[in-house]
Design a protein around this motif. Structure first.
Motif, PDB file in Angstrom:
ATOM      1  N   TYR A 236       1.163   4.806   0.147  1.00  0.00           N
ATOM      2  CA  TYR A 236       1.310   3.424  -0.260  1.00  0.00           C
ATOM      3  C   TYR A 236      -0.179   2.845   0.076  1.00  0.00           C
ATOM      4  N   LYS A 237      -0.802   1.705  -0.494  1.00  0.00           N
ATOM      5  CA  LYS A 237      -1.947   1.165  -0.180  1.00  0.00           C
ATOM      6  C   LYS A 237      -1.341  -0.014   0.888  1.00  0.00           C
ATOM      7  N   TYR A 238      -2.341  -0.238   1.654  1.00  0.00           N
ATOM      8  CA  TYR A 238      -2.164  -1.383   2.461  1.00  0.00           C
ATOM      9  C   TYR A 238      -3.588  -2.485   2.906  1.00  0.00           C
ATOM     10  N   SER A 239      -3.034  -3.626   3.205  1.00  0.00           N
ATOM     11  CA  SER A 239      -4.135  -4.607   3.453  1.00  0.00           C
ATOM     12  C   SER A 239      -4.248  -4.396   4.961  1.00  0.00           C
TER      13      SER A 239
ATOM     14  N   GLU B 128       3.132  -8.446   1.796  1.00  0.00           N
ATOM     15  CA  GLU B 128       2.679  -7.165   0.990  1.00  0.00           C
ATOM     16  C   GLU B 128       2.426  -6.207   2.384  1.00  0.00           C
TER      17      GLU B 128
ATOM     18  N   ASP C 178     -10.859   2.700   6.924  1.00  0.00           N
ATOM     19  CA  ASP C 178     -10.886   2.968   5.352  1.00  0.00           C
ATOM     20  C   ASP C 178     -10.705   4.572   5.111  1.00  0.00           C
TER      21      ASP C 178
ATOM     22  N   THR D 188      -6.167   2.102   2.519  1.00  0.00           N
ATOM     23  CA  THR D 188      -6.448   0.901   2.527  1.00  0.00           C
ATOM     24  C   THR D 188      -6.929   0.365   0.953  1.00  0.00           C
ATOM     25  N   TYR D 189      -6.997  -1.006   0.640  1.00  0.00           N
ATOM     26  CA  TYR D 189      -7.609  -1.166  -0.581  1.00  0.00           C
ATOM     27  C   TYR D 189      -9.022  -1.242  -0.699  1.00  0.00           C
ATOM     28  N   GLN D 190      -9.720  -0.940   0.302  1.00  0.00           N
ATOM     29  CA  GLN D 190     -11.219  -0.778   0.301  1.00  0.00           C
ATOM     30  C   GLN D 190     -12.048  -1.813  -0.383  1.00  0.00           C
TER      31      GLN D 190
ATOM     32  N   GLY E  54      -8.970  -7.314   0.726  1.00  0.00           N
ATOM     33  CA  GLY E  54      -7.780  -6.496   1.288  1.00  0.00           C
ATOM     34  C   GLY E  54      -7.910  -6.435   2.738  1.00  0.00           C
ATOM     35  N   ARG E  55      -9.133  -7.130   3.396  1.00  0.00           N
ATOM     36  CA  ARG E  55      -9.188  -7.114   4.721  1.00  0.00           C
ATOM     37  C   ARG E  55      -9.320  -8.699   4.965  1.00  0.00           C
TER      38      ARG E  55
ATOM     39  N   TYR F 299      -0.590 -13.301   3.302  1.00  0.00           N
ATOM     40  CA  TYR F 299      -0.235 -12.144   2.895  1.00  0.00           C
ATOM     41  C   TYR F 299       1.240 -12.106   2.280  1.00  0.00           C
TER      42      TYR F 299
END
Length: 239
Positions: free
Chosen positions: A34-37, A67, A109, A114-116, A120-121, A237
């Motif tokens: 999964y992707k994460y903030s 999210e 990252d 992460t979303y990079q 996302g940060r 979020y």
């Protein structure tokens, strides 16, 4: 309800010339698939212990209201260390901001999916930790897209930094307590945080940031900030 886990890590900072401790919250359902903030908290131990931020995130994730989110706490060593890194006039203030943007973010990252991207940060902080979070976002607007401010310390250096930033695309969530009219500071004087934050709020509005401001009941304490944690995480979020 399953609880996420909090890992203790450390990262050597060239900017600060020291090993920096980290607290990394990973959700119960964490998976590299999964992707994460990211949400980075100065006063990191306080946000976990007094703000109970991991419990709040656990509950909101369990209810599927926010999210996927990883929270990273950066604790301070002692009062002197905190002032040196967080205060706008502190000896290590600029080095600490470089650490957050140029060392900690690339490390996270690399370690996590992460979303990079800037949005996302996020950065979160209380009092002086809010101040350094705001000034870091203003100094590195393409690295951080969100800032959550609990009762930031405001002086001329802070106002100047906000006035001079060319970025207006990140979002700011800003709360202050109505009883914060005589707050004791590390300088040994009392400061009217409410009046100063109202001035800062006007400046944010003038700059055209995506911005939310609220004056809440309560003083300059974790009792006030903890009560706001659920709202702050949910509003910033939400899915």
């Amino acid at each position: 309800m399953e609880r996420g886990k909090i890992e203790e890590r450390s990262l050597y900072s060239e900017a600060l010339q020291q090993e920096v401790s980290l607290l990394v919250y990973l959700p119960a359902t964490y998976s590299p698939l999964y992707k994460y903030s990211l949400l980075i908290a100065s006063d990191g131990k306080d946000y976990f212990q007094l703000g109970r931020i991991s419990r709040v995130v656990d509950e909101l994730l369990h209810e599927e209201e926010i999210e996927n989110l990883i929270v990273v706490g950066v604790p301070y060593e002692n009062v002197k260390d905190r002032r040196s890194k967080y205060h706008p006039n502190g000896d290590q203030n600029k080095a600490y901001m470089r650490f957050l943007a140029q060392e900690l973010v690339p490390y996270l990252d690399e370690q996590f999916p992460t979303y990079q991207i800037g949005m996302g940060r996020g950065l979160i902080g209380d009092s002086l930790a809010a101040t350094v979070s705001l000034m870091t976002a203003c100094s590195y607007p393409h690295t951080f897209g969100k800032v959550i401010l609990h009762s930031p310390y405001v002086n001329d250096a802070v106002l100047k930094t906000v006035k001079n930033t060319s970025a207006t695309h990140f979002s700011i969530d800003h709360v202050i307590g109505l009883d914060e009219t005589a707050v004791a500071t590390g300088d040994g004087v009392e400061k009217n945080f409410l009046e100063d934050n109202r001035e800062l709020s006007t400046l944010f509005e003038d700059k055209g940031f995506t911005y939310r401001y609220e004056e809440q009941s309560g003083g300059h304490t974790w009792k006030t900030w903890q009560k706001d944690m659920n709202r702050a995480i949910l509003m910033n979020y939400t899915k």
